[in-house]
Scaffold this active site. Structure first.
Site, short mmCIF file in Angstrom:
data_model
loop_
_atom_site.label_atom_id
_atom_site.label_comp_id
_atom_site.label_asym_id
_atom_site.label_seq_id
_atom_site.Cartn_x
_atom_site.Cartn_y
_atom_site.Cartn_z
N TYR A 158 -1.44 -5.41 2.22
CA TYR A 158 -0.58 -6.25 2.25
C TYR A 158 -0.89 -7.23 2.24
CZ TYR A 158 3.10 -10.50 3.16
OH TYR A 158 3.25 -11.66 2.96
N LYS A 162 -1.40 -9.38 -1.61
CA LYS A 162 -0.82 -10.06 -2.31
C LYS A 162 -2.23 -11.32 -2.97
CE LYS A 162 3.02 -10.71 -0.41
NZ LYS A 162 4.47 -11.24 -1.11
#
Ligand code: NAD
Length: 260
Positions: A158, A162
């Site tokens: 994640y 991002k």
């Protein structure tokens, strides 16, 4: 300041819940025509679409898996065929995945998180920019996270995705700046949505989370959606290539609030 998106054609990915749903409703209320992308929650997407329609806006519910390039191409072509072009893309669809330390992680789970959070926005931007470049206008808003900056143990896919999306934003903004196309990231902090329900449903984990937020509370979807509407509107005509944080100062290392 009265934000108007009148006549703008906006596609929002992952709009069958949480932030995407509320952003779609906000843009519709501001006058935009909405492409409401969903993956598997057809019923929820249908309900949201009829609510938007009831309030007088045009809406098209579009099924697609953003991590599948072919599926994205079909979705964008359908959108453009219906409305003749595209003015706004919000790359919102995302998952945080199953918590696991790097050496214990499952490769296909890790790849899934990166595919949805990073490849997805790339696939969508790639298709949409073909039209925006030809029409020499458009805005793309990528929903990143405070975790484009803050490491998060157990969520390496994640955070990597991002952070990668943040740099993709800056690079794409450079590529299309001279054409009048703007591309930004919006980085939410802790916003109450289904993605983090297990945290805000439990007093202990919620208490721990709130200590990390100088504003002392979680954010509401509407507080993000209003900033999103401003950023894609002409009021933000000189904003591009940046990340705008909507996070109650979560990135400000709140452990230092009382010195140290
Ligand atoms: P959410 O789970 O309600 O929304 C995520 C949406 O993405 C869902 O509707 C889901 O169906 C959709 N989705 C998942 N995989 C998909 C795929 N392959 N194709 C298309 N759609 C897919 O959670 P949310 O909090 O509203 O998350 C929205 C975005 O905001 C995500 O990118 C998330 O990383 C980001 N974000 C949220 C928070 C927060 O605190 N809620 C904080 C930082 C960033």
């Amino acid at each position: 300041m009265d934000i108007s998106l009148k006549g703008k054609r906006a596609l929002i990915t992952g709009a069958s819940s949480g932030l995407g749903e509320v952003i779609a409703k906000e843009f519709a209320a501001d006058g935009a025509k909405i492409g409401l992308n969903y993956h598997s929650e057809a019923e929820a997407a249908g309900k949201i679409a009829s609510e938007i329609r009831k309030n007088g806006a045009s809406v098209l519910a579009l099924q697609a898996d953003v991590s599948d390039a072919g599926s994205v191409e079909v979705m964008i072509n359908t959108f453009v065929k219906e409305w003749g072009g595209i003015d706004i893309l919000v790359n919102n669809a995302g998952i945080d995945g199953v918590r696991s330390l790097v050496w214990e992680s499952n490769i296909s789970e890790w790849e899934k998180v990166v595919k949805i959070n990073l490849f997805g926005p790339f696939y969508c931007a790639r298709e949409v920019l073909k039209y925006m470049v030809a029409q020499k206008s458009g805005v793309i808003l990528n929903i990143t996270s405070v975790h484009e900056n803050i490491p998060w143990s157990g969520y390496s896919g994640y955070t990597a995705a991002k952070a990668g999306l943040s740099m993709l934003t800056k690079t794409m903004a450079q590529e299309v700046g001279s054409l009048g196309i703007r591309i930004m990231s919006l980085a939410p902090g802790a916003i109450k949505t289904p993605i983090n329900q297990s945290v805000w449903n439990n007093p202990e984990t919620l208490g721990n989370l709130l200590k990390k937020i100088p504003l002392g509370r979680m954010g509401e979807c509407e507080e993000v959606a209003r900033v999103a509407a401003f950023l894609v509107s002409d009021y933000a005509s000189y904003v591009t290539g940046s990340t705008i944080f909507v996070d109650g100062a979560m990135i400000d290392y709140s452990n230092f609030t009382h010195g140290g």
